[in-house]
Motif scaffolding. Structure first.
Motif, PDB file in Angstrom:
ATOM      1  N   PHE A 177       0.843  -1.204   0.000  1.00  0.00           N
ATOM      2  CA  PHE A 177       0.000   0.000   0.000  1.00  0.00           C
ATOM      3  C   PHE A 177       0.877   1.253   0.000  1.00  0.00           C
ATOM      4  O   PHE A 177       0.610   2.216  -0.717  1.00  0.00           O
ATOM      5  N   ARG A 178       1.969   1.210   0.769  1.00  0.00           N
ATOM      6  CA  ARG A 178       2.885   2.360   0.776  1.00  0.00           C
ATOM      7  C   ARG A 178       3.514   2.551  -0.610  1.00  0.00           C
ATOM      8  O   ARG A 178       3.715   3.679  -1.070  1.00  0.00           O
ATOM      9  N   ALA A 179       3.816   1.425  -1.286  1.00  0.00           N
ATOM     10  CA  ALA A 179       4.362   1.512  -2.648  1.00  0.00           C
ATOM     11  C   ALA A 179       3.360   2.180  -3.584  1.00  0.00           C
ATOM     12  O   ALA A 179       3.717   3.052  -4.381  1.00  0.00           O
ATOM     13  N   VAL A 180       2.104   1.795  -3.455  1.00  0.00           N
ATOM     14  CA  VAL A 180       1.050   2.389  -4.293  1.00  0.00           C
ATOM     15  C   VAL A 180       0.960   3.892  -4.041  1.00  0.00           C
ATOM     16  O   VAL A 180       0.833   4.697  -4.971  1.00  0.00           O
ATOM     17  N   LYS A 181       1.076   4.291  -2.767  1.00  0.00           N
ATOM     18  CA  LYS A 181       1.030   5.722  -2.434  1.00  0.00           C
ATOM     19  C   LYS A 181       2.218   6.461  -3.039  1.00  0.00           C
ATOM     20  O   LYS A 181       2.124   7.629  -3.387  1.00  0.00           O
ATOM     21  N   GLN A 208      -9.110  -2.772  -0.286  1.00  0.00           N
ATOM     22  CA  GLN A 208      -9.795  -1.729   0.484  1.00  0.00           C
ATOM     23  C   GLN A 208      -8.867  -0.527   0.713  1.00  0.00           C
ATOM     24  O   GLN A 208      -9.272   0.624   0.549  1.00  0.00           O
ATOM     25  N   LEU A 209      -7.619  -0.806   1.065  1.00  0.00           N
ATOM     26  CA  LEU A 209      -6.663   0.280   1.324  1.00  0.00           C
ATOM     27  C   LEU A 209      -6.422   1.112   0.069  1.00  0.00           C
ATOM     28  O   LEU A 209      -6.505   2.339   0.096  1.00  0.00           O
ATOM     29  N   GLY A 214      -8.251   5.979  -4.162  1.00  0.00           N
ATOM     30  CA  GLY A 214      -8.664   6.169  -5.556  1.00  0.00           C
ATOM     31  C   GLY A 214      -7.907   5.359  -6.595  1.00  0.00           C
ATOM     32  O   GLY A 214      -7.941   5.679  -7.783  1.00  0.00           O
ATOM     33  N   VAL A 215      -7.217   4.298  -6.151  1.00  0.00           N
ATOM     34  CA  VAL A 215      -6.518   3.431  -7.107  1.00  0.00           C
ATOM     35  C   VAL A 215      -7.342   2.154  -7.260  1.00  0.00           C
ATOM     36  O   VAL A 215      -7.705   1.523  -6.268  1.00  0.00           O
ATOM     37  N   LYS A 216      -7.643   1.792  -8.490  1.00  0.00           N
ATOM     38  CA  LYS A 216      -8.450   0.595  -8.730  1.00  0.00           C
ATOM     39  C   LYS A 216      -7.621  -0.661  -8.446  1.00  0.00           C
ATOM     40  O   LYS A 216      -6.435  -0.709  -8.775  1.00  0.00           O
ATOM     41  N   CYS A 217      -8.246  -1.650  -7.837  1.00  0.00           N
ATOM     42  CA  CYS A 217      -7.536  -2.907  -7.546  1.00  0.00           C
ATOM     43  C   CYS A 217      -8.324  -4.087  -8.098  1.00  0.00           C
ATOM     44  O   CYS A 217      -9.519  -4.196  -7.859  1.00  0.00           O
ATOM     45  N   VAL A 218      -7.655  -4.934  -8.846  1.00  0.00           N
ATOM     46  CA  VAL A 218      -8.292  -6.130  -9.385  1.00  0.00           C
ATOM     47  C   VAL A 218      -7.650  -7.351  -8.740  1.00  0.00           C
ATOM     48  O   VAL A 218      -6.459  -7.595  -8.918  1.00  0.00           O
TER      49      VAL A 218
END
Ligand code: NI
Ligand code: MN
Length: 228
Positions: A177-181, A208-209, A214-218
């Protein structure tokens, strides 16, 4: 570009003119519903690092399909000793244009030794791949811990990122999640979890995180495909 998830860290990409496998781990992969024998019409195989759950069935598929293998210099040399003639060595930070698009090798914080005959063969540095084809960018992080190198991905405008979340050897849900941020891809796929007991993780928690910012997750099962 069509992106098929085949379990653990294995993907197949289809562009208008090429089929590309990434980390083709079929034999012994409890997360896949595909087999090495089914992988036909393969033009390229990309290998992130030397561990067996990533090199996997590379040698047999590359030999049969006469596919070109793209990996770091050390893994390419190792594969040449296995009789593979078509290898393209890349290295960290390097980029090359192939007939489907561009591939840049990105840094990963991990190991890359190739375990064979009770010995570890030096496998160079581990990496990930930034693949640009048909006007989209797909990032496969490989096996990695969270690293400040990911700040360099901010300007890449990544459409889809496959990130490990299983912990222990790689990022866990919180670090992924931190990487995504850090680099804000449009969409993410969690990978490298639940294959073995030690890498159990909850992909719904990750979803969920990231969707909270606002990042889509599949969350993909083996055999699922998304088109980007
Ligand atoms: Ni690994
Ligand atoms: Mn792995």
């Amino acid at each position: 570009m069509k992106v098929y998830f085949l379990g653990h860290a294995t993907f197949k990409l289809e562009t208008g003119n090429c089929r590309i496998l990434i980390d083709p781990f079929f034999t012994g992969n409890p997360q896949t519903n595909a087999s090495a024998d089914e992988q036909t019409g393969i033009d390229y195989i990309l290998i992130t690092h030397g561990h067996s759950d990533h090199i996997g069935d590379c040698v047999s598929i590359a030999r049969r399909e006469k596919a070109m293998v793209i990996a770091n210099f050390e893994i390419c040399n190792y594969l040449s000793t296995k009789g593979l003639e078509k290898v393209h060595p890349l290295h960290l930070g390097g980029k090359h244009k192939f007939d489907f698009g561009k591939v840049k090798m990105t840094p990963a914080i991990h190991g890359s030794g190739i375990f064979e005959d009770n010995k570890i063969i030096y496998g160079g540095n581990p990496g990930g791949f930034l693949i640009e084809a048909e006007q989209v960018k797909f990032y496969h992080a490989g096996d990695t811990g969270l690293t400040v190198e990911m700040q360099l991905l901010q300007e890449e405008n990544i459409n889809l990122a496959a990130l490990p979340i299983g912990g222990n050897f790689v990022m866990d849900v919180e670090d992924a999640f931190r990487a995504v941020k850090i680099f804000k891809p449009q969409q993410v796929i969690p990978i490298h979890y639940d294959t073995f007991p030690v890498i159990k993780a909850d992909p719904q928690k990750f979803k969920q995180l990231v969707e909270g910012i606002g990042v889509k997750c599949v969350v993909m099962k083996s055999g699922d495909m998304i088109e980007i």
